[in-house]
Scaffold this motif. Structure first.
Motif, short mmCIF file in Angstrom:
data_model
loop_
_atom_site.label_atom_id
_atom_site.label_comp_id
_atom_site.label_asym_id
_atom_site.label_seq_id
_atom_site.Cartn_x
_atom_site.Cartn_y
_atom_site.Cartn_z
N UNK A 333 0.82 -1.21 0.00
CA UNK A 333 0.00 0.00 0.00
C UNK A 333 0.85 1.27 0.00
N UNK A 334 2.14 1.15 0.36
CA UNK A 334 3.01 2.33 0.42
C UNK A 334 3.88 2.49 -0.82
N UNK A 335 3.80 1.51 -1.72
CA UNK A 335 4.72 1.54 -2.86
C UNK A 335 4.51 2.76 -3.75
N UNK A 336 3.28 3.11 -4.00
CA UNK A 336 3.00 4.21 -4.94
C UNK A 336 3.67 5.50 -4.49
N UNK A 337 3.79 5.66 -3.17
CA UNK A 337 4.42 6.87 -2.64
C UNK A 337 5.94 6.76 -2.64
N UNK A 338 6.46 5.58 -2.26
CA UNK A 338 7.91 5.43 -2.12
C UNK A 338 8.60 5.10 -3.44
N UNK A 339 7.96 4.29 -4.29
CA UNK A 339 8.58 3.86 -5.54
C UNK A 339 7.48 3.58 -6.56
N UNK A 340 7.00 4.60 -7.27
CA UNK A 340 5.89 4.41 -8.21
C UNK A 340 6.20 3.37 -9.29
N UNK A 341 7.46 3.27 -9.71
CA UNK A 341 7.80 2.28 -10.75
C UNK A 341 7.60 0.86 -10.21
N UNK A 342 8.02 0.62 -8.98
CA UNK A 342 7.82 -0.70 -8.38
C UNK A 342 6.33 -1.00 -8.23
N UNK A 343 5.56 0.02 -7.88
CA UNK A 343 4.11 -0.17 -7.76
C UNK A 343 3.50 -0.57 -9.09
N UNK A 344 3.98 0.04 -10.18
CA UNK A 344 3.48 -0.33 -11.51
C UNK A 344 3.87 -1.77 -11.86
N UNK A 345 5.08 -2.14 -11.50
CA UNK A 345 5.52 -3.51 -11.78
C UNK A 345 4.65 -4.52 -11.01
N UNK A 346 4.37 -4.20 -9.76
CA UNK A 346 3.59 -5.13 -8.95
C UNK A 346 2.17 -5.25 -9.48
N UNK A 347 1.59 -4.13 -9.88
CA UNK A 347 0.24 -4.17 -10.44
C UNK A 347 0.20 -5.03 -11.70
N UNK A 348 1.20 -4.85 -12.57
CA UNK A 348 1.24 -5.63 -13.81
C UNK A 348 1.47 -7.11 -13.51
N UNK A 349 2.36 -7.41 -12.56
CA UNK A 349 2.66 -8.81 -12.23
C UNK A 349 1.45 -9.49 -11.64
N UNK A 350 0.75 -8.81 -10.75
CA UNK A 350 -0.43 -9.40 -10.13
C UNK A 350 -1.52 -9.68 -11.17
N UNK A 351 -1.70 -8.77 -12.08
CA UNK A 351 -2.71 -8.98 -13.12
C UNK A 351 -2.35 -10.16 -14.01
#
Length: 428
Positions: A333-351
Motif C-alpha cells: 500500500x506504500x509503494x506508490x508513494x515510495x517507488x511508483x515504478x515498483x508499484x506499476x511492476x507489482x500491479x502488472x505482475x499481479x494482473x
C-alpha cells in the motif's frame, strides 16, 4: 514436465444442487481400541506390514490448549490392515517397530504441513507424500476442506466434529475416537480419485513437486517479533509501553512453554495490553487490574511484575521501535508513494498471475508466493543477460518449484516488460 490439457472435462463432477450425499457416521470396521503399550505398537506394526498400498495418516493435536504442536493421537489406515488409533504419549519410546514399517511408505494426509512436524518429533516421517488438500487446490476446487472434497468426489458426508478439541485429554471420549477414525476412513479412496483428477488435468508432475516440497520443508521458522502480533498492540502509544508488552509477552511465552499450555490460557492478550498501558508498580496495583487478580494469575504476580520492571529499566536505546523494521519490501500500500515504478511492476505482475491462475485453475498463491512476487517487483532492475533468466534465478532462490517457474516466468517477464514500456512512453 506435464502441460495443462485443453480438455475441460473431468472425472470429478462439480457440486450439483440436490445431489444425494450419504452421511458417513461410523467406520466400516468399527472404532478400534487405542494402542497404548509397546506390545500394542508391535501388533499394529505387524498388521500394517501385511497391508497393501499407501498409508492414510492423520494426527490430532491440542492447539489452543497446549503450547507444543505434538500429536496426541495418531490415526493410520492401510488397505488389508484396517485402522490403527495410536496414543503417542505413553508409547513414544516404543515406536521404532512402527516407524520401520510405515516410514518407507507413501503417506496420504490432508493439509500435511499441519501434521508432519509433530509426527517427525516421534520419529515418524514418510518416504513419499500425497496431500489431498493441496491436490484439491491444484485441481481448481473452490472448497478444499476434507469434508468438502470428500462430499464432492465420493458423495459422502463427513460431519464436523472435534477437530478443535483438547486432544491431550485422557481418556478420550468414544465420540472423539469415532470422529478420529473417520478422518482416515476414506483417505485412500480419495487419494486415488484426486490422482486421477490431476492426471486428467495434466498436473500430476506439478503435484509431485509440491508434495515433495512439503515433505522436506520441516517445521515453519518462527517469525521475528512475534510479540507484535498481540491483539490491539497498535493501541499502545509509545516505545516504553511497547517494551512492557514485549517483556510480558516473553514472560508468558516462557511460562507457557514450561507448562506446555497455550499462551492465551496463561495470560490473555487483553491483560498484556492493559498492564503495559497502566504500568502498575506493585503487586497490589497489578492485582487490581482485570484478570491479574484472578486465582490463576495471582500465583504468577511476581513474574508479571518483574517483566514490567525489566521493561521499565531498559535504556532508551534498547526500546523497540514504534513500527516494526522491514526485512523486505514495505507494505504494498506504500509503494506508490515510495517507488511508483515498483508499484506499476507489482500491479502488472499481479494482473498477469491472476490471468494465469484463471487459465490453469490454480490459486495464484499456489503458482508463486505473494511475498516472492513482491520481492521481485521491489528489487527489480533490468539485467544484461535477459529478464527471463533473472526472474528464474529470483524465483529459484526463493524456493519456487520447476513447474511454478515454467508457468510464471514468461508471464512475469511480459508483465515487467509492459510496465517498463508504459513508464517509457509516459516519460516521453
Amino acid at each position: 514436465m506435464s502441460e495443462v490439457t485443453d480438455d475441460a472435462s473431468s472425472p470429478v463432477p462439480a457440486e450439483e444442487p440436490g445431489r444425494q450425499v450419504v452421511p458417513l457416521l461410523a467406520p466400516r470396521d468399527g472404532v478400534p481400541d487405542v494402542v497404548t503399550t509397546a506390545e500394542g505398537v508391535a501388533k499394529a506394526a505387524a498388521a500394517l506390514s501385511e497391508g497393501t498400498g499407501p498409508l492414510a495418516v492423520d494426527a490430532e493435536r491440542a492447539s489452543g490448549f497446549r503450547y507444543s504442536a505434538r500429536a496426541y493421537l495418531v490415526q493410520l489406515r492401510r488397505e488389508g490392515a484396517g485402522t490403527v488409533l495410536l496414543d503417542p504419549i505413553p508409547t513414544a519410546a516404543d515406536l521404532t517397530p512402527l516407524a520401520e514399517v510405515i516410514n518407507p511408505l507413501e503417506w496420504i494426509l490432508h493439509s500435511a504441513d499441519q501434521d508432519l512436524p509433530g509426527l517427525a518429533e516421534i520419529g515418524l516421517a514418510p518416504a513419499t507424500l500425497f496431500d489431498t488438500e493441496l491436490a484439491g487446490r491444484l485441481a481448481g476446487f473452490e472448497r478444499v476442506g476434507l469434508a468438502a472434497i470428500v462430499e464432492r468426489t465420493l458423495g459422502l458426508e463427513l460431519r464436523k466434529g472435534h477437530g478443535a478439541a483438547d486432544w491431550s485429554k485422557r481418556p478420550l471420549p468414544d465420540t472423539w475416537l469415532n470422529y478420529a477414525a473417520l478422518d482416515v476412513e476414506v483417505l485412500v479412496e480419495l487419494r486415488n480419485v484426486m490422482a486421477a483428477e490431476l492426471e486428467q488435468q495434466g498436473k500430476s508432475e506439478w503435484a509431485a513437486q509440491e508434495f515433495e516440497h512439503i515433505r522436506l520443508a520441516g517445521p515453519p521458522r518462527p517469525k521475528p517479533d512475534r510479540w507484535r502480533r498481540t491483539s490491539h498492540i497498535t493501541s499502545l502509544k509509545n516505545q516504553r509501553q511497547l517494551a512492557a508488552a514485549r517483556s510480558l509477552w516473553q514472560a508468558r511465552e516462557d511460562l507457557a512453554r514450561k507448562r506446555d499450555v497455550s499462551p492465551s490460557r496463561v495470560l490473555p492478550d487483553s491483560a498484556i495490553i492493559d498492564a503495559a498501558t497502566k504500568d502498575p508498580r506493585s503487586i497490589d496495583a497489578l492485582r487490581a487490574l482485570p484478570v491479574f487478580g484472578g486465582p490463576r494469575q495471582r500465583r504468577h504476580s511476581r513474574i508479571w511484575l518483574q517483566a514490567l520492571e525489566d521493561a521499565r529499566a531498559l535504556p532508551d536505546s534498547e526500546l523497540p521501535p514504534k513500527t516494526p523494521p522491514f526485512t523486505g519490501p514495505p507494505p504494498a500500500s506504500r509503494w506508490a508513494r515510495h517507488d511508483p515504478d515498483a508499484a506499476e511492476r507489482l500491479t502488472a505482475a499481479r494482473a498477469a498471475l491472476a490471468a494465469l491462475g484463471a487459465e490453469v485453475s490454480v490459486p495464484v498463491e499456489n503458482l508463486v508466493t505473494p511475498e516472492l512476487v513482491r520481492r521481485l517487483c521491489w528489487d527489480w532492475a533490468a539485467p544484461e543477460d535477459g529478464a527471463a533468466a533473472a526472474i528464474d534465478r529470483v524465483l529459484d532462490a526463493g524456493g519456487a518449484r520447476p513447474w511454478q517457474r515454467m508457468l510464471t516466468v514468461p508471464r512475469l517477464e511480459a508483465a515487467l516488460r509492459a510496465a517498463a514500456e508504459q513508464k517509457s512512453s509516459g516519460d516521453d
